[in-house]
Design an enzyme around this catalytic site. Structure first.
Site, PDB file in Angstrom:
ATOM      1  N   GLY A  59       0.746  -0.744   0.392  1.00  0.00           N
ATOM      2  CA  GLY A  59       0.031  -0.079   0.065  1.00  0.00           C
ATOM      3  C   GLY A  59       0.671   1.441  -0.270  1.00  0.00           C
ATOM      4  O   GLY A  59       1.643   1.208   0.571  1.00  0.00           O
ATOM      5  N   GLN A  64       3.177   9.836   0.872  1.00  0.00           N
ATOM      6  CA  GLN A  64       4.939  10.037   1.323  1.00  0.00           C
ATOM      7  C   GLN A  64       5.443   9.842   0.563  1.00  0.00           C
ATOM      8  O   GLN A  64       6.869   9.474  -0.247  1.00  0.00           O
ATOM      9  CB  GLN A  64       4.202   7.708   1.028  1.00  0.00           C
ATOM     10  CG  GLN A  64       3.307   7.605   2.528  1.00  0.00           C
ATOM     11  CD  GLN A  64       3.585   5.965   2.379  1.00  0.00           C
ATOM     12  OE1 GLN A  64       2.277   5.253   1.719  1.00  0.00           O
ATOM     13  NE2 GLN A  64       4.560   5.057   3.012  1.00  0.00           N
ATOM     14  N   CYS A 104       5.536  -0.555   7.170  1.00  0.00           N
ATOM     15  CA  CYS A 104       5.468   1.057   6.009  1.00  0.00           C
ATOM     16  C   CYS A 104       6.366   1.237   5.344  1.00  0.00           C
ATOM     17  O   CYS A 104       8.244   1.184   5.457  1.00  0.00           O
ATOM     18  CB  CYS A 104       5.220   2.405   7.216  1.00  0.00           C
ATOM     19  SG  CYS A 104       4.732   3.755   5.961  1.00  0.00           S
ATOM     20  N   LEU A 105       6.225   1.348   4.124  1.00  0.00           N
ATOM     21  CA  LEU A 105       7.442   1.965   3.303  1.00  0.00           C
ATOM     22  C   LEU A 105       8.186   3.569   4.006  1.00  0.00           C
ATOM     23  O   LEU A 105       9.404   3.733   3.783  1.00  0.00           O
ATOM     24  CB  LEU A 105       6.964   1.911   1.808  1.00  0.00           C
ATOM     25  CG  LEU A 105       6.771   0.570   1.548  1.00  0.00           C
ATOM     26  CD1 LEU A 105       5.983   1.151  -0.202  1.00  0.00           C
ATOM     27  CD2 LEU A 105       7.233  -0.120   1.344  1.00  0.00           C
ATOM     28  N   HIS A 146      -4.420   2.263   7.793  1.00  0.00           N
ATOM     29  CA  HIS A 146      -3.243   2.448   8.014  1.00  0.00           C
ATOM     30  C   HIS A 146      -2.889   3.330   6.853  1.00  0.00           C
ATOM     31  O   HIS A 146      -2.311   4.278   7.037  1.00  0.00           O
ATOM     32  CB  HIS A 146      -2.421   0.803   7.427  1.00  0.00           C
ATOM     33  CG  HIS A 146      -0.850   1.497   7.392  1.00  0.00           C
ATOM     34  ND1 HIS A 146       0.048   1.056   7.912  1.00  0.00           N
ATOM     35  CD2 HIS A 146      -0.482   2.314   6.121  1.00  0.00           C
ATOM     36  CE1 HIS A 146       1.484   1.534   8.114  1.00  0.00           C
ATOM     37  NE2 HIS A 146       1.290   2.181   6.504  1.00  0.00           N
ATOM     38  N   GLU A 147      -3.230   3.427   5.334  1.00  0.00           N
ATOM     39  CA  GLU A 147      -3.243   4.039   4.362  1.00  0.00           C
ATOM     40  C   GLU A 147      -4.181   5.545   4.858  1.00  0.00           C
ATOM     41  O   GLU A 147      -3.780   6.693   4.064  1.00  0.00           O
ATOM     42  CB  GLU A 147      -3.239   3.888   2.833  1.00  0.00           C
ATOM     43  CG  GLU A 147      -2.825   2.575   2.556  1.00  0.00           C
ATOM     44  CD  GLU A 147      -0.772   2.706   3.005  1.00  0.00           C
ATOM     45  OE1 GLU A 147      -0.882   3.701   2.811  1.00  0.00           O
ATOM     46  OE2 GLU A 147      -0.858   1.998   3.097  1.00  0.00           O
ATOM     47  N   HIS A 150      -1.967   7.535   7.276  1.00  0.00           N
ATOM     48  CA  HIS A 150      -1.569   8.641   6.018  1.00  0.00           C
ATOM     49  C   HIS A 150      -1.830   9.736   5.909  1.00  0.00           C
ATOM     50  O   HIS A 150      -1.308  10.704   5.551  1.00  0.00           O
ATOM     51  CB  HIS A 150      -0.477   7.958   5.132  1.00  0.00           C
ATOM     52  CG  HIS A 150       0.462   6.502   5.225  1.00  0.00           C
ATOM     53  ND1 HIS A 150       1.456   6.881   5.875  1.00  0.00           N
ATOM     54  CD2 HIS A 150       0.657   6.002   4.745  1.00  0.00           C
ATOM     55  CE1 HIS A 150       2.516   6.704   5.789  1.00  0.00           C
ATOM     56  NE2 HIS A 150       2.379   4.979   5.660  1.00  0.00           N
TER      57      HIS A 150
HETATM   58 NI    NI Z   1       2.252   3.195   5.543  1.00  0.00          NI
END
Ligand code: NI
Length: 180
Positions: A59, A64, A104-105, A146-147, A150
């Site tokens: 995701g 991000q 998370c990236l 989660h997204e 963000h």
């Molecule tokens: Ni993330």
């Protein structure tokens, strides 16, 4: 003279974007709703998908890659060919509780358990600006939450204890120093 073999082969439509890393303050921006889903937004979606698959991740939120717009891409399939696009996503219903180990990236190398709703109903726009609504549970439900976090300037580590957060911050800052 021979045509250089590297010529046309290098034509490439994908554009990988740089992913911001926690605790970058730009991750704290509250993303703005997309007013109209046009080609610029579709290009953003394509770049986000490429960036997510290359990372690799399941995701990615536009914030991000430093684009403060409410756009999310998700693919939790093992075959990596079930891209789901959420523009202006909103959770309209949620119930139950579940705990998943999240990563998370934007927080590389860190994984920890987060409790979230087990089941969510989400409405959003697709890549043509058409509204849709879906139900999600399990990993998919966690990933959507989660997204959407963000998009509201939140990172999954915000759900952890203060002690864990400060340890994670130090660990990431050390990693970044070593990488420079
Ligand atoms: Ni993330």
């Amino acid at each position: 003279m021979e045509i250089p073999r590297s010529g046309p082969i290098y034509i490439c439509i994908m554009a990988l974007r740089t992913i911001l890393h926690y605790p970058d303050p730009r991750l704290r921006q509250v993303a703005k709703p997309v007013p109209v889903v046009d080609d610029t937004v579709r290009q953003l979606v394509d770049d986000m998908a490429e960036t997510m698959y290359a990372a690799p991740g399941i995701g990615l939120a536009a914030i991000q890659i430093d684009i403060p717009m409410r756009v999310v891409v998700i693919d939790i399939s093992e075959t990596r060919d079930q891209l789901q696009i959420f523009i202006n996503p909103e959770i309209t219903r949620q119930d139950g509780k579940q705990v998943f180990e999240e990563g998370c990236l934007s927080v590389p190398g860190i994984y920890d358990e987060v409790e979230r709703a087990r089941h969510v109903r989400v409405k959003a726009l697709d890549r043509h600006g058409v509204p849709f609504e879906i139900e999600a549970d399990g990993l998919f439900a966690t990933c959507i939450q989660h997204e959407i976090d963000h998009l509201n300037g939140k990172v999954f580590v915000d759900h952890l204890s203060r002690l864990k957060q400060s340890r994670i911050r130090k660990k990431i800052e050390k990693q970044e120093r070593l990488a420079m």
